[in-house]
Design a protein around this motif. Sequence first.
Motif, PDB file in Angstrom:
ATOM      1  N   LEU A  48       0.830  -1.199   0.000  1.00 45.45           N
ATOM      2  CA  LEU A  48       0.000   0.000   0.000  1.00 45.45           C
ATOM      3  C   LEU A  48       0.866   1.251   0.000  1.00 45.45           C
ATOM      4  O   LEU A  48       0.614   2.195  -0.741  1.00 45.45           O
ATOM      5  CB  LEU A  48      -0.927  -0.001   1.217  1.00 45.45           C
ATOM      6  CG  LEU A  48      -1.981  -1.113   1.260  1.00 45.45           C
ATOM      7  CD1 LEU A  48      -2.772  -1.027   2.559  1.00 45.45           C
ATOM      8  CD2 LEU A  48      -2.906  -1.016   0.065  1.00 45.45           C
ATOM      9  N   ILE A  49       1.903   1.245   0.843  1.00 45.06           N
ATOM     10  CA  ILE A  49       2.786   2.407   0.923  1.00 45.06           C
ATOM     11  C   ILE A  49       4.097   1.992   1.579  1.00 45.06           C
ATOM     12  O   ILE A  49       4.138   1.042   2.369  1.00 45.06           O
ATOM     13  CB  ILE A  49       2.123   3.561   1.717  1.00 45.06           C
ATOM     14  CG1 ILE A  49       2.881   4.880   1.504  1.00 45.06           C
ATOM     15  CG2 ILE A  49       1.974   3.213   3.194  1.00 45.06           C
ATOM     16  CD1 ILE A  49       2.124   6.111   1.992  1.00 45.06           C
ATOM     17  N   VAL A  50       5.169   2.691   1.220  1.00 49.24           N
ATOM     18  CA  VAL A  50       6.500   2.473   1.793  1.00 49.24           C
ATOM     19  C   VAL A  50       6.997   3.814   2.324  1.00 49.24           C
ATOM     20  O   VAL A  50       6.972   4.818   1.602  1.00 49.24           O
ATOM     21  CB  VAL A  50       7.492   1.938   0.736  1.00 49.24           C
ATOM     22  CG1 VAL A  50       8.864   1.706   1.365  1.00 49.24           C
ATOM     23  CG2 VAL A  50       6.967   0.665   0.090  1.00 49.24           C
ATOM     24  N   TRP A  51       7.452   3.824   3.572  1.00 47.07           N
ATOM     25  CA  TRP A  51       8.006   5.036   4.173  1.00 47.07           C
ATOM     26  C   TRP A  51       9.478   4.835   4.498  1.00 47.07           C
ATOM     27  O   TRP A  51       9.872   3.782   5.009  1.00 47.07           O
ATOM     28  CB  TRP A  51       7.281   5.390   5.476  1.00 47.07           C
ATOM     29  CG  TRP A  51       5.957   6.068   5.298  1.00 47.07           C
ATOM     30  CD1 TRP A  51       4.729   5.482   5.293  1.00 47.07           C
ATOM     31  CD2 TRP A  51       5.736   7.469   5.105  1.00 47.07           C
ATOM     32  NE1 TRP A  51       3.749   6.423   5.104  1.00 47.07           N
ATOM     33  CE2 TRP A  51       4.335   7.658   4.987  1.00 47.07           C
ATOM     34  CE3 TRP A  51       6.575   8.578   5.011  1.00 47.07           C
ATOM     35  CZ2 TRP A  51       3.760   8.904   4.791  1.00 47.07           C
ATOM     36  CZ3 TRP A  51       5.997   9.826   4.819  1.00 47.07           C
ATOM     37  CH2 TRP A  51       4.611   9.983   4.707  1.00 47.07           C
ATOM     38  N   ALA A  52      10.293   5.856   4.226  1.00 48.32           N
ATOM     39  CA  ALA A  52      11.693   5.903   4.645  1.00 48.32           C
ATOM     40  C   ALA A  52      11.952   7.329   5.111  1.00 48.32           C
ATOM     41  O   ALA A  52      12.135   8.236   4.293  1.00 48.32           O
ATOM     42  CB  ALA A  52      12.628   5.526   3.506  1.00 48.32           C
ATOM     43  N   GLY A  53      11.936   7.542   6.428  1.00 52.71           N
ATOM     44  CA  GLY A  53      12.061   8.902   6.943  1.00 52.71           C
ATOM     45  C   GLY A  53      10.880   9.748   6.514  1.00 52.71           C
ATOM     46  O   GLY A  53       9.722   9.397   6.751  1.00 52.71           O
TER      47      GLY A  53
END
Length: 239
Positions: free
Chosen positions: A198-203
């Motif tokens: 669905l979504i990828v977060w990095a910082g």
Amino acid sequence: MRTALHLCVAAAAAALFTAPAAMAHISVSGPAFAGATHEASFGVGHGCDGADTYRVKVQIPSGVTSVRPMDSAFGKAVLEKDAEGNVTAVVWTKPSVEDVLPADTNYYKLTVRFSVPDTPFRVLHFPTIQTCRTADGVETTAEWVDASGDHGSHGTGGDAPAALPAPALMILPPRAPGWNKYTVNEHVHDLSVFKDALIVWAGKAAYSPNPVTRGLIEAEPDTEVLSEIHPGTEIWVKY
């Protein structure tokens, strides 16, 4: 992670977009999951300049163990091993030259089951030698062995022939529904490996394969679009 965007992701989940996988001339099914058993099917999409495929040799990369191939309608599978008994290649050959078709008309699927190395985000390359045979007995080979990722022309002026890409299989870490936290130890420059997330977060940066969610990311204040992941980066992925 931004609360407003997080809520919008849930609303956009029903519209999740899954891009079709790019098909090489010899493809391999994936992804595989680190430390698990994977059944990989190698698809032979065509022969050589109109000639039917007669033999296919798939080389097994280091770290891949417990290799067990399947015989197929194409032919029986034979293992090649090194001095220590490690499987280095699997070879399928048609039973006889009489089984070679008069023209390049068929698609072939060859299957191997193996244990995947516990190395998330590593790409496994399976260099493959395809041997074709014409109706009058002339054999030619195509070497699908390039693991560079650059399959255009090489050399001065671009006159060198294009390299043939080796089948490539991405290893992903184990996952659970919801949020997953990973530390990435490889350089990931193709985020399509998260095509079912669905979504990828990095910082402060985020990525989504969903065009609706991607638009929300681009519009969210103080949020960057994640385009690649460098080694040592901590990421959060929601499936």
